[in-house]
Design a protein around this motif. Structure first.
Motif, PDB file in Angstrom:
ATOM      1  N   ILE A 174      32.596  76.239  19.266  1.00  0.00           N
ATOM      2  CA  ILE A 174      32.781  74.855  18.821  1.00  0.00           C
ATOM      3  C   ILE A 174      31.420  74.252  18.522  1.00  0.00           C
ATOM      4  N   GLU A 175      31.372  73.546  17.424  1.00  0.00           N
ATOM      5  CA  GLU A 175      30.128  72.812  17.137  1.00  0.00           C
ATOM      6  C   GLU A 175      30.479  71.449  16.583  1.00  0.00           C
ATOM      7  N   LYS A 176      29.542  70.572  16.708  1.00  0.00           N
ATOM      8  CA  LYS A 176      29.733  69.239  16.150  1.00  0.00           C
ATOM      9  C   LYS A 176      29.692  69.355  14.624  1.00  0.00           C
ATOM     10  N   ALA A 177      30.600  68.663  13.954  1.00  0.00           N
ATOM     11  CA  ALA A 177      30.658  68.801  12.482  1.00  0.00           C
ATOM     12  C   ALA A 177      29.478  68.088  11.851  1.00  0.00           C
ATOM     13  N   ALA A 205      30.022  67.687  26.993  1.00  0.00           N
ATOM     14  CA  ALA A 205      28.679  67.143  27.265  1.00  0.00           C
ATOM     15  C   ALA A 205      27.619  68.194  26.941  1.00  0.00           C
ATOM     16  N   ALA A 206      27.909  69.436  27.340  1.00  0.00           N
ATOM     17  CA  ALA A 206      26.927  70.502  27.094  1.00  0.00           C
ATOM     18  C   ALA A 206      26.700  70.717  25.598  1.00  0.00           C
ATOM     19  N   LEU A 207      27.713  70.417  24.813  1.00  0.00           N
ATOM     20  CA  LEU A 207      27.591  70.622  23.366  1.00  0.00           C
ATOM     21  C   LEU A 207      27.227  69.322  22.628  1.00  0.00           C
ATOM     22  N   ASP A 241      34.575  62.661  18.217  1.00  0.00           N
ATOM     23  CA  ASP A 241      33.635  63.291  17.275  1.00  0.00           C
ATOM     24  C   ASP A 241      34.360  64.352  16.452  1.00  0.00           C
ATOM     25  N   GLN A 242      33.946  64.512  15.228  1.00  0.00           N
ATOM     26  CA  GLN A 242      34.468  65.623  14.435  1.00  0.00           C
ATOM     27  C   GLN A 242      33.808  66.917  14.893  1.00  0.00           C
ATOM     28  N   VAL A 243      34.613  67.945  15.101  1.00  0.00           N
ATOM     29  CA  VAL A 243      34.063  69.244  15.503  1.00  0.00           C
ATOM     30  C   VAL A 243      34.604  70.340  14.579  1.00  0.00           C
ATOM     31  N   ILE A 244      33.855  71.420  14.525  1.00  0.00           N
ATOM     32  CA  ILE A 244      34.345  72.592  13.792  1.00  0.00           C
ATOM     33  C   ILE A 244      34.594  73.696  14.817  1.00  0.00           C
ATOM     34  N   GLN A 262      38.351  72.027  11.024  1.00  0.00           N
ATOM     35  CA  GLN A 262      37.689  70.799  11.474  1.00  0.00           C
ATOM     36  C   GLN A 262      38.723  69.782  11.942  1.00  0.00           C
ATOM     37  N   LEU A 263      38.400  69.138  13.045  1.00  0.00           N
ATOM     38  CA  LEU A 263      39.266  68.070  13.565  1.00  0.00           C
ATOM     39  C   LEU A 263      38.461  67.264  14.577  1.00  0.00           C
ATOM     40  N   SER A 264      39.060  66.235  15.124  1.00  0.00           N
ATOM     41  CA  SER A 264      38.285  65.455  16.080  1.00  0.00           C
ATOM     42  C   SER A 264      38.507  65.994  17.492  1.00  0.00           C
ATOM     43  N   ALA A 265      37.607  65.620  18.385  1.00  0.00           N
ATOM     44  CA  ALA A 265      37.659  66.145  19.753  1.00  0.00           C
ATOM     45  C   ALA A 265      38.334  65.148  20.676  1.00  0.00           C
ATOM     46  N   LYS A 266      39.208  65.681  21.525  1.00  0.00           N
ATOM     47  CA  LYS A 266      39.759  64.877  22.622  1.00  0.00           C
ATOM     48  C   LYS A 266      39.012  65.337  23.866  1.00  0.00           C
ATOM     49  N   VAL A 267      38.056  64.544  24.281  1.00  0.00           N
ATOM     50  CA  VAL A 267      37.226  64.911  25.430  1.00  0.00           C
ATOM     51  C   VAL A 267      37.939  64.407  26.684  1.00  0.00           C
TER      52      VAL A 267
END
Ligand SMILES: Nc1nc2c(c(=O)[nH]1)N[C@H]1C(S)=C(S)[C@@H](COP(=O)(O)OP(=O)(O)OC[C@H]3O[C@@H](n4cnc5c(=O)[nH]c(N)nc54)[C@H](O)[C@@H]3O)O[C@H]1N2
Ligand SMILES: Nc1nc2c(c(=O)[nH]1)N[C@H]1C(S)=C(S)[C@@H](COP(=O)(O)OP(=O)(O)OC[C@H]3O[C@@H](n4cnc5c(=O)[nH]c(N)nc54)[C@H](O)[C@@H]3O)O[C@H]1N2
Ligand code: SF4
Ligand SMILES: [Mo]
Length: 868
Positions: free
Chosen positions: A865-868, A777-779, A785-788, A797-802
């Motif tokens: 980590i950042e959103k791709a 949430a903070a990010l 979502d794809q994240v780097i 790069q891959l997707s996030a399991k929140v």
């Protein structure tokens, strides 16, 4: 010969379903011809009538080696089943079904996979390793090229320049075996050729193997898992059998049975992520920051000691280095007596004149005072586990019997040695060792009733002229700068005729004689996947071939165009286990089995079994007769069976009957074994809380590894298992820039990188980075979502399991995904900025070896980590 540019193994994940339509598709596959029916099998599906049903096994390295039933029609494997014979009841004398996990049953997608290597390939001259440009060559060209380069290298450098890479894709085989490398067919050939540089230990147990014994002389024994029915409390530290022991007869099944039969037991899982094991059987999940079990244990023991809950007389009698008042006496007893121990101090120079006891450490005094008293409150600030929970957990230890089982996650850290020692310490000091329901704190023992058939063909280690060896993790250094490697820098050891490794009696005296010039990779994805720091690897593989550095030839034998295949000079197509005869044994807890495996189909394309490949090379080296002893692969299988019968195995009288039936199982009714630890193989013969071996190493060894890493204090060797601010751990200052601790747990869809090309598996659970909801949430990161994710070493790069199933501040990327760079362009190859699109954690991990074991601390990483 057309140039064939290979973009990477994940290019198209078209499933083989499309390729086959199976019966009709057969003609398209070179070498695939109908097999004559051996027997018919009725299945529940009456319309399904295979021509033949054969036995094979899953040889990959999850440790289980499950037998697989292979249904063949018109020369094509049309179904993979598992062992469905025998009982499904838990208990002495029951012969369980050795059921495979779901991965094993997807093997049709591995046999007929579009990443399969079809023909021998040679790297296009002038291209870099990793660019992925290959040309097809004939088998004869490939073998001639390998043999002539081997001769050249032997001439120039001697046998020290040859290395057999760690590889576990064929762990379960006998003739086809890939692990242990020293038991493989190529090792047999190399020993006949004069030998090769060996390695000690493995990627699984790098730290626990050498550092748990510093405390108790024993990395392996624990009570048999079936004894858990007698436990009041069961602690699993970083142990996730729901993922790592998935076969229907293995640990996960057993612990589920324990849960049912011992419903009152309290099962506690200590793990940064809420593992499937914790979900499945635990009463309590204790989220812990990675690499901090050592602090948790210190907090627990401080609480128990100050509350008077430890038996002081027992500790005085059995332990060395715990109490301040006996410390100086203790230290004398703990002195390593000869070079069979680490840290032998030949000249007696390394005396101690200050209090380094554990008691002083807990009190925040003495040489390891650190930051004050090691109270549960102190431990809470490091571990993230609340102080009240730490007290409560400690109290369970003295209200037992309490079993302690550690997986190999806690030791796969930059300070993993101290974690592993501490976990065993809490078990022993609370008097839980040697009793039913208790245990030592090592991994669970699942002692099956094994068959005696031979699971390795003789490899003649006594003929190996190279008498030094390196850690499994450090071969890369011997490509670049072998001269910097000795016992005191990189942990180089002697190795004797029996394969036993020996330490130096004079620090710095064991050296390497040559750079590694030739690497044989069989069933291994280490070099571009399972090792670490892929970008740095690419740099090292592309060093020019000069006198003192740079590899000359890398040969890979694999079924698939893996990332490692794509840095090789020669790629050879290997058969799958379903295309060759072999013999496999295994079994856990009571039931043992032997499986005589028959090739279900002919080798696809131009694939060859490794035995045939090694025979071809042996022929070119003039060693064919010695290598084969006139035996075919099937002859060796028969030999293995005969050895078993001779040693007393209850198996059919003829090999033909043995082969026809295929699967044999046996059991007995023994009581669960209890690990006693009556004799402790430490210098003092006692539990060494303070290890003089380790202390001496801290004075003898150069932790900069001859200048390879800076003298930044992030690696330490400590006489006591203390918590220190370890490399890329929670307290590393680098966390201001890279705020998350990144681990890489072993996921369910793959065994390492094996099964990584099976679409069925990745469709069930895609590769994802686990991240806590709050952090996400903070990010601004949402589910899927794809994240780097990046570290100082690279980006993926891959997707996030929140999820709430991982603690805040920690993320995990399941290890073993296939590296898939956005570009293989020669100009940027190995550049940290090149994005990996495969979600491969090894782009992010570090090659910095652990301080004592010189192994893989690859669960210690700081990332952002950042959103791709
Ligand atoms: N499905 C599947 N099964 C496998 C394998 C596979 O790749 N896939 N590989 C096989 C092989 S070769 C091996 S060696 C074993 C590996 O078995 P392990 O080494 O035991 O497996 P890991 O997942 O690395 O670690 C186990 C657990 O430790 C946790 N952990 C990580 N760091 C810490 C820590 O600092 N403290 C604590 N308390 N816990 C921590 C992880 O979150 C994880 O849940 O599994 C075998 N089985
Ligand atoms: N970051 C990180 N890295 C890790 C780990 C971790 O926890 N974290 N775990 C480590 C551990 S415990 C281990 S054991 C290693 C495992 O590392 P590896 O031994 O490299 O295991 P795999 O990735 O399964 O690679 C096996 C190779 O064998 C090939 N193969 C499979 N079947 C066959 C066959 O029938 N014939 C032939 N010729 N080839 C075949 C596969 O295609 C694959 O390329 O990884 C280590 N790496
Ligand atoms: S991956 Fe492991 S548990 Fe699954 S079938 Fe293969 S050997 Fe058995
Ligand atoms: Mo492993």
């Amino acid at each position: 010969m057309g140039e064939n540019t290979v973009l990477g193994p994940q290019i198209s994940r078209r499933t083989f379903m499309a390729l086959s339509g199976l019966a009709g598709g057969c003609a398209a596959l070179t070498g695939c011809s109908p097999k004559s029916p051996s027997k018919k099998e009725e299945t529940s599906d009456k319309s399904f009538s295979p021509d033949a049903v054969t036995w094979s096994s899953c040889h990959v390295n999850c440790g289980s080696r499950c037998p697989l039933k292979v249904f063949v029609k018109d020369g094509t494997v049309v179904r993979i089943g598992n062992d469905n014979e025998g009982s499904d009841v838990f208990g002495p004398g029951e012969i369980y079904q050795m059921r495979s996990c779901v991965r094993g049953r997807t093997n049709r997608q591995r046999i007929y996979n579009d990443t399969r290597i079809q023909k021998p390939l040679r790297r296009v001259p002038g291209t870099k390793r990793g660019e992925g440009k290959y040309e097809e060559i004939s088998w004869d060209e490939a073998i001639s090229d390998i043999a002539s380069t081997m001769k050249e290298i032997k001439e120039e450098y001697g046998n020290d320049a040859f290395y057999i890479q760690y590889g576990t894709g064929q762990l379960g085989g006998t003739v086809s075996k890939s692990w242990h490398p020293d038991k493989t067919m190529f090792a047999r050939l190399m020993n006949l050729y004069g030998g090769y540089l060996r390695h000690y230990c493995d990627y699984s147990t790098g730290q626990i193997t050498w550092e748990l014994p510093l405390f108790n002389g024993d990395a392996w024994s624990n009570n048999e898992v079936t004894d858990l029915v007698n436990s009041k409390n069961i602690f699993l530290f970083g142990n996730n059998p729901a993922n790592t022991r998935m076969s229907g007869s293995a640990m996960m099944y057993l612990i589920t049975q324990v849960r049912q039969q011992n419903p009152d037991a309290r099962i506690v899982v200590v793990d940064p992520h809420l593992s499937d094991t914790a979900v499945g059987v635990a009463n309590q999940w204790v989220p812990i920051r990675p690499g901090t079990d050592v602090a948790l244990v210190a907090g627990m023991i401080q609480h128990l000691l100050s509350a008077g809950k430890l038996d002081r007389d027992f500790i005085k009698e059995k332990f060395v280095g715990f109490f301040s008042d006996s410390f100086m006496e203790d230290v004398k007893a703990a002195e390593p007596k000869d070079a069979s121990f680490m840290g032998f101090d030949k000249d007696g120079k390394l005396s101690i004149d200050q209090d380094m006891s554990y008691e002083a450490y807990l009190n925040g005094t003495g040489a390891y005072a650190g930051s004050g008293k090691k109270t549960p409150e102190w431990a809470a600030t490091i571990t993230g586990v609340p102080a009240a929970t730490i007290r409560e957990l400690a109290d369970l230890y003295v209200d037992g019997p309490t079993a302690t089982i550690q997986g190999w996650g806690p030791q796969r850290h930059s300070n993993g040695g101290n974690n592993t020692r501490s976990i065993a310490l809490i078990a022993a000091i609370t008097k839980n060792v040697g009793i039913s329901g208790g245990g030592t704190g090592a991994r669970e023992a699942t002692g099956g009733v094994a068959y005696k058939v031979k699971t390795a063909i003789p490899t003649f280690p006594e003929k190996n002229s190279v008498d030094v060896c390196v850690s499994f993790f450090d071969w890369y250094r011997a490509i670049e700068d072998y001269r910097s490697m000795n016992d005191a820098t990189w942990g180089v050891r002697h190795i004797n005729e029996k394969g036993k490794t020996l330490y130096a009696d004079e620090p710095g005296s064991i050296t390497l004689k040559a750079p590694i010039k030739f690497i044989w990779n069989y069933a291994s994805n280490v070099m571009m996947g399972q090792h670490a720091d892929i970008n740095e690897c690419l740099r090292i593989y592309n060093l020019p071939d000069e006198k003192d550095s740079g590899v000359r030839m890398i040969v890979t034998v694999d079924c698939y165009l893996t990332p490692t295949a794509l840095i090789s000079d020669i790629i050879l197509p290997g058969t799958t286990s379903f295309e060759e005869d072999d013999i496999c044994t295994g079994g856990t807890a009571w039931t043992g089995f032997v499986c005589c495996e028959s090739a279900a189909i002919k080798p696809l394309f131009e694939a060859k079994p490794v035995y045939e490949i090694c025979t071809l090379i042996a022929d070119k080296l003039g060693l064919k007769d010695e290598f084969t002893e006139g035996k075919s692969q099937l002859d060796w299988v028969k030999w293995s069976y005969e050895q078993g019968v001779e040693a007393g195995d209850d198996l059919p009288a003829t090999f033909e009957e043995f082969k026809e039936k295929g699967l044999f199982k046996q059991t007995d009714t023994h009581d669960p074994a209890i690990a006693k630890q009556d004799k402790i193989a430490t210098p003092s013969g006692k539990y060494e809380v303070f290890s003089k071996q380790a202390y001496n190493l801290s004075k003898q060894w150069d932790l900069t590894l001859g200048g390879y890493v800076p003298d930044d204090g992030r690696d330490q060797i400590t006489g006591l298992p203390t918590y220190y601010d370890h490399f890329e751990g929670y307290n590393d200052p680098l966390r201001s820039e890279y705020p998350f601790q990144l681990i890489g747990h072993h996921g369910k869809t793959r065994t390492h990188s094996s099964y990584g090309n099976v679409a069925w598996m990745s469709s069930v659970a895609p590769q994802q980075c686990w991240i806590n909801e709050k952090d996400a949430a903070a990010l601004g990161i949402e589910q899927d979502d794809q994240v780097i994710v990046s570290t100082e070493r690279g980006r993926t790069q891959l997707s996030a399991k929140v999820t709430q199933r991982i603690m805040p501040g920690v993320v995990s990327i399941p290890q073993g995904a296939w590296y898939d760079p956005a570009s293989r362009d020669a100009a940027t190859l190995g550049d940290k900025s090149v994005l990996d699109k495969g979600g491969c954690i090894s782009v992010l991990t570090s090659m910095r070896p652990t301080p004592i074991s010189k192994g893989n601390g690859v669960h210690s990483n700081l990332c952002k980590i950042e959103k791709a």
